[in-house]
Design a protein around this motif. Structure first.
Motif, PDB file in Angstrom:
ATOM      1  N   TYR A 138       0.832  -1.205   0.000  1.00  0.00           N
ATOM      2  CA  TYR A 138       0.000   0.000   0.000  1.00  0.00           C
ATOM      3  C   TYR A 138       0.869   1.260   0.000  1.00  0.00           C
ATOM      4  N   ILE A 139       1.867   1.281   0.858  1.00  0.00           N
ATOM      5  CA  ILE A 139       2.733   2.461   0.938  1.00  0.00           C
ATOM      6  C   ILE A 139       3.488   2.666  -0.373  1.00  0.00           C
ATOM      7  N   ASP A 140       3.893   1.554  -1.002  1.00  0.00           N
ATOM      8  CA  ASP A 140       4.564   1.705  -2.296  1.00  0.00           C
ATOM      9  C   ASP A 140       3.630   2.359  -3.311  1.00  0.00           C
ATOM     10  N   GLU A 141       2.373   1.926  -3.332  1.00  0.00           N
ATOM     11  CA  GLU A 141       1.436   2.464  -4.317  1.00  0.00           C
ATOM     12  C   GLU A 141       0.999   3.894  -3.986  1.00  0.00           C
ATOM     13  N   ALA A 142       0.788   4.168  -2.687  1.00  0.00           N
ATOM     14  CA  ALA A 142       0.247   5.469  -2.294  1.00  0.00           C
ATOM     15  C   ALA A 142       1.336   6.534  -2.145  1.00  0.00           C
ATOM     16  N   TYR A 143       2.525   6.119  -1.741  1.00  0.00           N
ATOM     17  CA  TYR A 143       3.581   7.091  -1.453  1.00  0.00           C
ATOM     18  C   TYR A 143       4.891   6.819  -2.203  1.00  0.00           C
ATOM     19  N   GLY A 144       5.217   5.539  -2.407  1.00  0.00           N
ATOM     20  CA  GLY A 144       6.540   5.183  -2.934  1.00  0.00           C
ATOM     21  C   GLY A 144       6.710   5.493  -4.408  1.00  0.00           C
ATOM     22  N   ALA A 145       5.629   5.274  -5.181  1.00  0.00           N
ATOM     23  CA  ALA A 145       5.740   5.371  -6.640  1.00  0.00           C
ATOM     24  C   ALA A 145       6.270   6.729  -7.088  1.00  0.00           C
ATOM     25  N   ALA A 146       6.022   7.787  -6.288  1.00  0.00           N
ATOM     26  CA  ALA A 146       6.458   9.135  -6.663  1.00  0.00           C
ATOM     27  C   ALA A 146       7.911   9.425  -6.267  1.00  0.00           C
ATOM     28  N   ARG A 147       8.581   8.471  -5.608  1.00  0.00           N
ATOM     29  CA  ARG A 147       9.908   8.770  -5.045  1.00  0.00           C
ATOM     30  C   ARG A 147      11.075   8.554  -6.005  1.00  0.00           C
TER      31      ARG A 147
END
Lengths: 227, 227
Positions: free
Chosen positions: A70-79
């Motif tokens: 979830y964190i990868d999809e919600a927050y990580g992908a933009a990093r």
């Protein structure tokens, strides 16, 4: 602000705390003793395990592996370059393989015994003294894992490859619990120790090093960079 | 053609076989007895567990949860309405929560005992007779899971919501192993039974119903649609 239901010595909770800190996501921490099976907690996660993450929009995300995705999809992908689940397909396979290695295999063979016997039994209704046989098994089992970490980090910069990934934080989360309890064998593998020194010195690690479980003092070198 | 190293009564292998069949991905099946720790198999997956998926480009993907994420990224994303890990964020959380429920919790409480005691012990070097106490525990543990499936499917079309997802195939994979071994309590919950009838009638299920483990006949209604 998001909320994380966790326990200070739950290795899966530590994994999520580390990746939240790496991403700079502030979360309110609520300490949960999953063994008490609090009805309000079971309403969030019928499986009744820590950690459970509740995001700003009240999305309830239970369980370390589900939270990590979830964190990868919600927050990580933009990093981009700092993304902890790398975009490349093969690197994602290797990262997830190792996250699973520590969150499932290492947990089954090592941290589940250590934390259940030494920590959770203290406040469980039918607690009792730690089972020394199980602790001996866990202490024997951790050694090949230290050698595996050493083997991987001698040929790669970080556990899953050239970049820092979820795999490093999953491994470090479990090992930090063993270390708190005085059961991390730092004499076993020099390369594994160097890898842990590198990850332990990251700012994201500091809150974990300040953790103190009631009535349990950590091992002497737990918060030291030189151990 | 991709290759899947599997065991016919390994529930995690069955989960992957089902989703490959749903997506119409043909794979060469190689039967692997993970307990034998074959060096060539350990070279593919140092954790030594079934299933292991090897794709056409020789990408090696070990472990059910890692394979499921890989298949979603490599094959599922293009399926739109038929995608088994739905694109909506909350639906992904619910699907992964339930996949984890069956692949970890149900496995720990039910299928691991059933399959280890009744199947793997037959060809393990230090095999022996099944431990009847463990089988009794597994048979008691499966009942609340059947009621949970019944509870979910009375308010939803499928386990994780309105559409068919990985969650249904993870649950069905584990239950089909218990059913093969004669340990699925179909008297426990009518709604759970109806859900299983629906998923069992899908074409993807047929190869599993044709499985026969050497020396073990399945339960009488294992391959029947009316049970």
């Amino acid at each position: 602000m998001p909320t994380l239901y966790h326990h200070p010595l739950c290795p899966h909770s530590r994994f999520i705390r580390l990746i939240l800190a790496e991403y700079g996501i502030d979360a309110t921490l609520i300490e949960e003793r999953a063994t008490e099976r609090r009805p309000e907690f079971l309403a969030l996660d019928p499986a009744g395990r820590t950690p459970v993450f509740v995001d700003d929009d009240r999305t309830v995300v239970p369980g370390a592996s589900v939270i990590a995705e979830y964190i990868d999809e919600a927050y990580g992908a933009a990093r981009n370059a700092q993304r902890l689940l790398p975009p490349d397909v093969k690197a994602r396979v290797e990262t997830r393989r190792l996250v699973d290695w520590f969150n499932v295999k290492f947990f089954d063979e090592v941290t589940n015994w250590l934390v259940t016997e030494k920590v959770y039994k203290r406040f469980a209704p039918q607690g009792g003294a730690p089972d020394m046989d199980l602790l001996r098994i866990a202490r024997a089992n951790i050694r090949p894992h230290m050698r595996y970490i050493g083997y991987l980090t001698q040929t790669r910069n970080w556990l899953a490859g050239e970049r820092l990934t979820y795999a490093d934080f999953a491994a470090a989360a479990h090992i930090s619990c063993a270390d708190y309890l005085g059961d991390a064998p730092w004499d076993e593998d020099e390369a594994a120790k160097h890898w842990y020194q590198r990850i332990k010195s990251r700012p994201a690690f500091r809150p974990l090093l300040a953790d103190r479980a009631p009535g349990m003092t950590p091992g002497r070198f737990y918060a030291e960079m030189d151990f």
